[in-house]
Design a protein around this motif. Structure first.
Motif, mmCIF file in Angstrom:
data_model
loop_
_atom_site.group_PDB
_atom_site.id
_atom_site.type_symbol
_atom_site.label_atom_id
_atom_site.label_comp_id
_atom_site.label_asym_id
_atom_site.label_seq_id
_atom_site.Cartn_x
_atom_site.Cartn_y
_atom_site.Cartn_z
ATOM 1 N N VAL A 223 0.793 -1.232 0.000
ATOM 2 C CA VAL A 223 0.000 0.000 0.000
ATOM 3 C C VAL A 223 0.826 1.282 0.000
ATOM 4 O O VAL A 223 0.269 2.373 0.020
ATOM 5 N N CYS A 228 9.734 1.273 -2.460
ATOM 6 C CA CYS A 228 9.381 -0.062 -2.960
ATOM 7 C C CYS A 228 10.577 -0.799 -3.561
ATOM 8 O O CYS A 228 10.745 -2.002 -3.378
ATOM 9 N N LYS A 269 3.003 -1.371 -4.544
ATOM 10 C CA LYS A 269 1.952 -0.384 -4.775
ATOM 11 C C LYS A 269 2.191 0.377 -6.080
ATOM 12 O O LYS A 269 1.254 0.760 -6.779
#
Length: 535
Positions: A223, A228, A269
């Motif tokens: 999320v 990332c 995400k």
């Protein structure tokens, strides 16, 4: 240098990582942390599944900022060395590094556990500041506050495996609450905390809007977009590692495409697909594909989550095992939420632990490594009902297919359709594919089964690649409201067998028969048909 203050341990660990053959430079992360030093937004919590590089990254941060050792020899070759603030911060900070998974010898209580940490830090501080009268048994935050008041010295906290206490059997629920208060007292509102870098699997427990640890910004894979790319390997990074592998192995046994099939499939995400880093490194090091990440109890972990809600997730498991994705509302899964009741809570927890991946409102099984764990569970757990029953007639299904026994193949499909599951209404070919996956489950012991694989002039529903070159290969095409002959004709017309025959001028990849299997289902008559032909 001490056990916690400016410890040499994370430095030595990261030096070993950097010297490894399959090292990936993620030091750009440090460049994102430097501007936050001493700022309000200096509290970071990174949560990822186990073996996704959390400790390596924590070691990297400690090795860069910390005073324990001169690490210019490590970082001058890495990306961070090109940042303007590089020299100003390299080895210029005091680090307090805590690995919360460590426990005292013969530890039987929370007090023993937490005293090791507090007393250890205080002992290190007493040695580092001999002019101070430090009470080893005092509250560590009081000691740090006194040092800051008198010297202005600040500390970077690196807290690895912050959630380990939630898995320790000797720690009670009340003591876990006490542990959160310990972290709050140590970190929240304290000017001596210059930066806090915390890692774990579980997101921070949220007891109320006034949570003890609400100063943290939490970054998980499903999320949050930021950070990332620093946990897990990207496609380009695996490409680079694979080139190293090819150059260093006289007899490479792994194809680049196999790494994608086995270890890719974790979505961030931001939509980036990540590979499991531990599995990639182990496979390339061993020159062999295998279940490296899942070998330590993942089958048991999967069943632990679903065993109390099997009826709610049976059909979802069937569809996901066929390569499908299932709608789910992923929720914040707190460390305190050990009792999962709803379907979405279960899937949220499984995403957190890396047992499922999440993308665009759907959950799915990421890759073959995880598929194998799900397959093991399906064959062993009787409580799975129709899934277990179908999985355990799959040996008969494979034997009938190899023998060309279409009567038995059809009977097994009819048996599958007689279950009470709505999956077996076959409203789409994905549902039919889900059943095929179950009734051919045993084939996974002897074949690598690919769904919708690119072959010839299109995408075939299933190809069964044999583990042994002289075994029979299988190409299987499904048709709803059509005939098995039409499925066979599609296999022939689109030349799906090219995937098994190898390139022109090369030796064939497989020397056994290539069996074309056509399976159809008539929605009106609710009947199945099958045709098997050797190509």
């Amino acid at each position: 240098m001490g056990r916690f203050l400016n410890s040499i341990t994370p430095v030595d660990a990261y030096r070993s990582t950097v010297s490894g053959k399959y090292f990936v430079d993620k030091s750009k992360l440090i460049g994102e942390l430097i501007p936050e030093l001493g700022m309000d937004e200096r509290f970071f919590c990174f949560t990822r599944p186990r073996r996704f590089g959390k400790s390596i990254m924590a070691n990297m941060v400690a090795a860069f900022f910390g005073k324990a050792a001169d690490t210019k020899d490590i970082f001058h070759k890495l990306t961070i060395s090109s940042f303007a603030e590089y020299s100003r911060h390299l080895n210029q900070h005091d680090i307090i590094y805590i690995d919360f998974s460590k426990v005292p010898r013969a530890c039987k209580s929370y007090q023993q556990y937490i005293n090791r940490i507090q007393d250890g830090i205080n002992s290190d501080l007493a040695e580092a500041y001999p002019d101070f009268s430090i009470d080893i048994g005092g509250a560590v935050w009081d000691v740090l506050s006194d040092i800051f008041q008198k010297t202005g010295c600040k500390f970077i906290f690196i807290l690895d495996e912050w959630d380990a206490v939630f898995h320790m059997p000797f720690i009670t629920e009340a003591e876990r609450r006490e542990y959160l208060l310990f972290l709050k007292s140590l970190l929240k509102g304290n000017a001596f905390a210059e930066l806090v870098y915390m890692t774990g699997i579980l997101p921070i427990a949220k007891y109320s809007d006034g949570s003890e640890l609400n100063m943290f910004k939490e970054y998980n894979m499903a999320v949050k977009m930021r950070f990332c790319e620093y946990f897990g390997f990207t496609d380009s990074e695996v490409d680079a590692l694979y080139n190293v592998y090819l150059k260093s192995n006289a007899h490479p046994r792994i194809a680049r495409a196999d790494l994608r099939i086995w270890y890719d499939g974790y979505y961030t995400k931001a939509g980036i697909k990540l590979y499991n880093p531990r599995s990639i490194i182990c496979a390339l090091t061993d020159n062999e594909l295998g279940n490296y990440w899942t070998s330590s109890g993942t089958y048991d972990s999967i069943f632990e989550y679903i065993k109390g809600s099997i009826k709610d997730v049976q059909d979802d498991l069937t569809l996901m095992f066929a390569g499908g994705a299932v709608p789910s509302d992923i929720q914040e899964y707190a460390a305190s939420s050990m009792h999962l009741e709803t379907r979405d809570e279960i899937y949220s927890a499984m995403v957190v632990y890396g047992l499922l991946t999440y993308k665009d409102g759907h959950v799915s099984i990421p890759n073959k490594e995880l598929m194998d764990s799900y397959a093991s569970m399906m064959k062993r757990e009787k409580s799975l009902g129709y899934i277990y029953n179908l999985a355990n007639i799959s040996k008969k299904m494979l034997a009938a297919t190899l023998a060309g026994d279409t009567k038995t193949v059809t009977e097994i499909l009819e048996y599958a359709h007689d279950t009470e599951s709505p999956v077996f209404s076959y409203n789409s070919e994905i549902e039919l594919a889900a059943v095929v996956n179950l009734v051919y489950l045993a084939a996974r012991d002897r074949y690598r089964i690919e769904r919708e694989d690119k072959a010839g002039k299109g995408y075939v529903d299933f190809i069964f690649y044999p583990e042994h070159k002289n075994a029979d290969a299988i190409i299987l095409e499904l048709k709803a409201d059509n005939t098995p002959e039409a499925a066979i004709q599609q296999i022939i017309t689109k030349n799906y067998a090219l995937r098994l025959k190898g390139k022109l001028g090369e030796s064939p990849r497989f020397t056994g028969r290539i069996l074309a299997v056509g399976i159809s289902y008539d929605k009106k008559t609710k009947s199945h048909s099958c045709k098997i032909t050797a190509l």
